[in-house]
Design a protein around this motif. Structure first.
Motif, PDB file in Angstrom:
ATOM      1  N   SER A   1      18.061  65.187  34.455  1.00 35.74           N
ATOM      2  CA  SER A   1      17.476  65.425  33.142  1.00 35.74           C
ATOM      3  C   SER A   1      16.821  64.157  32.603  1.00 35.74           C
ATOM      4  O   SER A   1      17.123  63.049  33.035  1.00 35.74           O
ATOM      5  CB  SER A   1      18.553  65.892  32.158  1.00 35.74           C
ATOM      6  N   ILE A   2      15.909  64.386  31.652  1.00 38.80           N
ATOM      7  CA  ILE A   2      15.298  63.295  30.885  1.00 38.80           C
ATOM      8  C   ILE A   2      15.247  63.738  29.436  1.00 38.80           C
ATOM      9  O   ILE A   2      14.901  64.884  29.132  1.00 38.80           O
ATOM     10  CB  ILE A   2      13.854  62.972  31.322  1.00 38.80           C
ATOM     11  N   GLU A   3      15.586  62.840  28.554  1.00 37.51           N
ATOM     12  CA  GLU A   3      15.382  63.043  27.125  1.00 37.51           C
ATOM     13  C   GLU A   3      14.190  62.188  26.722  1.00 37.51           C
ATOM     14  O   GLU A   3      14.113  61.016  27.082  1.00 37.51           O
ATOM     15  CB  GLU A   3      16.631  62.641  26.346  1.00 37.51           C
ATOM     16  N   PHE A   4      13.250  62.787  25.988  1.00 38.74           N
ATOM     17  CA  PHE A   4      12.037  62.104  25.541  1.00 38.74           C
ATOM     18  C   PHE A   4      12.134  61.899  24.039  1.00 38.74           C
ATOM     19  O   PHE A   4      12.119  62.867  23.282  1.00 38.74           O
ATOM     20  CB  PHE A   4      10.791  62.949  25.859  1.00 38.74           C
ATOM     21  N   ASN A   5      12.216  60.649  23.595  1.00 35.39           N
ATOM     22  CA  ASN A   5      12.320  60.334  22.178  1.00 35.39           C
ATOM     23  C   ASN A   5      10.951  59.898  21.666  1.00 35.39           C
ATOM     24  O   ASN A   5      10.491  58.807  21.980  1.00 35.39           O
ATOM     25  CB  ASN A   5      13.361  59.244  21.960  1.00 35.39           C
ATOM     26  N   LEU A   6      10.296  60.790  20.883  1.00 35.76           N
ATOM     27  CA  LEU A   6       8.972  60.512  20.335  1.00 35.76           C
ATOM     28  C   LEU A   6       9.021  59.824  18.985  1.00 35.76           C
ATOM     29  O   LEU A   6       8.026  59.283  18.531  1.00 35.76           O
ATOM     30  CB  LEU A   6       8.189  61.819  20.160  1.00 35.76           C
TER      31      LEU A   6
END
Length: 136
Positions: free
Chosen positions: A62-67
């Protein structure tokens, strides 16, 4: 615990992190919707229920993308818990956004590295060691 990478659009393409001048002011990566679209192209199925925090979850990790909360996205933080298969997508995302990825584990630029998976592999080895010690 994750392997962390930050994406920035610099005024030019740098070969090494040490070459980035202290007064470098990165350009925005794009609007929130543009960055979400680029992420979703590179990582199909990313969940954007929270517009500031995308989650990509597949069989190899998984990857979490923090914008962040602003509509103009100045940087993108990636928190990966995955196999090396994820790195190709990160490089594809950088190409699409015209930016560079900094591996925060060793301060290297992924697109300039001979071994862009090295930081992730080191993180996975450390993670596996911690898990093994906690089970032993």
């Amino acid at each position: 615990m994750s392997w962390d990478v930050s994406l920035y659009k610099f005024t030019k393409r740098y070969r090494r992190i040490q070459d980035i001048p202290g007064d470098e002011q990165p350009h925005p990566l794009g609007t929130r919707s543009e960055v979400q679209a680029a992420v979703s192209d590179a990582f199909p199925g990313t969940n954007w229920n929270d517009p500031a925090w995308g989650i990509y979850d597949v069989e190899f990790g998984s990857i979490e993308f923090n914008l962040g909360k602003d509509d103009s996205v100045r940087s993108l933080a990636l928190h990966a818990r995955a196999s090396a298969a994820i790195v190709g997508g990160i490089l594809q995302l950088c190409e699409r956004l015209g930016c560079q990825a900094i591996d925060l584990s060793d301060s290297s630029l992924l697109d300039q590295s001979e071994h862009p998976t090295a930081g992730l592999e080191k993180w996975r080895k450390y993670r596996d060691q911690i898990i093994q010690e906690s089970q032993g």
